[in-house]
Design a protein around this motif. Sequence first.
Motif, short mmCIF file in Angstrom:
data_model
loop_
_atom_site.label_atom_id
_atom_site.label_comp_id
_atom_site.label_asym_id
_atom_site.label_seq_id
_atom_site.Cartn_x
_atom_site.Cartn_y
_atom_site.Cartn_z
N SER A 139 0.85 -1.20 0.00
CA SER A 139 0.00 0.00 0.00
C SER A 139 0.88 1.24 0.00
O SER A 139 2.09 1.17 0.22
N ARG A 266 -3.88 4.76 4.18
CA ARG A 266 -3.11 4.24 3.06
C ARG A 266 -4.06 3.66 2.02
O ARG A 266 -5.20 3.31 2.32
N LYS A 267 -3.56 3.54 0.79
CA LYS A 267 -4.35 2.99 -0.31
C LYS A 267 -3.62 1.79 -0.91
O LYS A 267 -2.38 1.73 -0.88
N PRO A 268 -4.36 0.82 -1.46
CA PRO A 268 -3.71 -0.37 -2.02
C PRO A 268 -3.00 -0.08 -3.33
O PRO A 268 -3.47 0.71 -4.16
N ILE A 282 -12.03 -7.12 -6.57
CA ILE A 282 -11.55 -6.17 -5.58
C ILE A 282 -12.75 -5.55 -4.87
O ILE A 282 -13.86 -5.55 -5.39
N ASP A 283 -12.53 -5.05 -3.65
CA ASP A 283 -13.64 -4.47 -2.89
C ASP A 283 -13.80 -2.99 -3.22
O ASP A 283 -13.08 -2.43 -4.06
N LYS A 285 -12.98 -0.41 -1.69
CA LYS A 285 -11.83 0.45 -1.37
C LYS A 285 -10.60 0.15 -2.23
O LYS A 285 -9.57 0.78 -2.07
N PHE A 287 -9.06 -2.91 -2.40
CA PHE A 287 -8.25 -4.02 -1.91
C PHE A 287 -8.67 -5.32 -2.60
O PHE A 287 -9.85 -5.51 -2.92
N ASP A 306 -0.72 -5.88 2.82
CA ASP A 306 -1.59 -4.70 2.80
C ASP A 306 -2.60 -4.73 1.67
O ASP A 306 -3.70 -4.19 1.79
N THR A 308 -4.52 -6.86 0.69
CA THR A 308 -5.77 -7.55 1.01
C THR A 308 -6.67 -6.74 1.94
O THR A 308 -7.81 -7.15 2.19
N GLY A 309 -6.15 -5.64 2.50
CA GLY A 309 -6.97 -4.80 3.37
C GLY A 309 -7.11 -5.29 4.79
O GLY A 309 -7.85 -4.71 5.59
N LEU A 312 -3.08 -3.46 8.34
CA LEU A 312 -1.91 -3.13 7.53
C LEU A 312 -0.66 -3.14 8.39
O LEU A 312 -0.10 -2.11 8.75
#
Length: 467
Positions: A139, A266-268, A282-283, A285, A287, A306, A308-309, A312
């Motif tokens: 991430s 944070r972002k994936p 993916i979801d 968000k 992830f 990370d 996978t959400g 983290l």
Amino acid sequence: MKKYDLIVIGGGPAGYAGALKAAQYGKKIALFEKEKIGGVCLNVGCIPTKALSSKAGLLENIRTQTQKEVLRDAGLFSYKKIQKQKNEVVNRLTRGVDSLLKAAGVDVFLKEAEIISPNEIKAGSEVYSTEYILIATGSSNLLNLSFDNKNLSYDSTGLLNIDRVPSRMVIIGAGVIGLEMASIFNSFGTKITIVELLPEILPDFDSDVTKAYQRQLEKRGIEFQLGSLVKSIDSIQENKKRIIFTDKDGQEQNIITDIVLCSIGRKPNVDKANAEKLNLKIDEKGFIVVNNMMQTNLPNIFAAGDITGAPLLAHVAIKEAEVAVKNMFSDKKNHRSTNLVPSCIYSYPALAKIGLTAKQAKEKNLEILEGVYNYIGNGMALALEETTGFAKIIVSKKDKKIVGGQILGEQSVELIMQLAVVIANEMTVDQWDEKIMVAHPTLSEILHEAIMDSDNKSIHTPLSKKS
């Protein structure tokens, strides 16, 4: 075309752990990393932060002893040399991981890789085929925030590499990273204000623990503006920044500061997974969705860390990668468990938890007993002059099984792992009492007394407090 049993994309904790675990099965493995082996954790996260934190804690101890006149004229430090030592630690660890991968026969490519089919990846002009793919791309810090459209704030990566200690810093976000940075730079002499949208810090901990923790940080001069919304960050004269926010009472406030650290999430890193093209799920968000075996909806593509959400955290990433690889190459299926994830804040004082909090137990309609013991009652804590804090133990009232714990104080991040073993083995208070002998004098006795206090059996807790 080169063919592998496993191709790992990403060289952080999940990536290198997955590659090393696969090597134990005698598999042919390739690992692709676009930047540096070790990922965020080793290079710009966990390790460099803890290197700074260790020096910050040393400075706090020196100042305490200077105030008591045990030491004289102590406490001056070279931030340049602290940074140099931090970099040496990082380099040593990343070289160590490189050596482990080489010894395991893993082919390491410092290239950006892209998944082009469930069994193929492309790096540069080369295409590589594989039986399995492990996505471990991690991430990144959230950027391009609406209140910072001129990119005037630092993220944690940038802050770790500044060459001077700022006199004033505002930190947006009272999560783990924000609190650790606040503690570190407060010890280095920076005046810190933390601006947080939520009405309290660390909502995953019990409020009595977080309030005690916040009080200790405030005693050190760290200011909190909770329930506050950041509106904007502007640049003004002499390299200063002005941050404008609305406080908990709805009043507009502004602070002039040297540095603003933005630490709000944070972002994936999912860009090169080609999720849409491959129909990889993916979801909302961003992830990657996995089952409890770390398998995606495409049977031979797994994901860990990370991306996978899940929490983290590097230790979660390593565990997930090991689970994924076991499910690729072992007949015995393994499942991810998030019930016993240690959460640690490496500040001064340190804070840690594992298992259920009282709040979580209540949400599960679990009747509980609580045991508490203060550091100030412990001989080793007194000898170390580290008497701030306490341990809080959560016990199921029905069967007296120990189900959770939180520790605020010296070495709490190490002590918490004793509870991990206790909870994983479903140990009861009575079993602890019968089977465990704790060395004296140690900080571990704090845990012992807290566990026994849950059943009113702590011999070092005054009888008057048990009634």
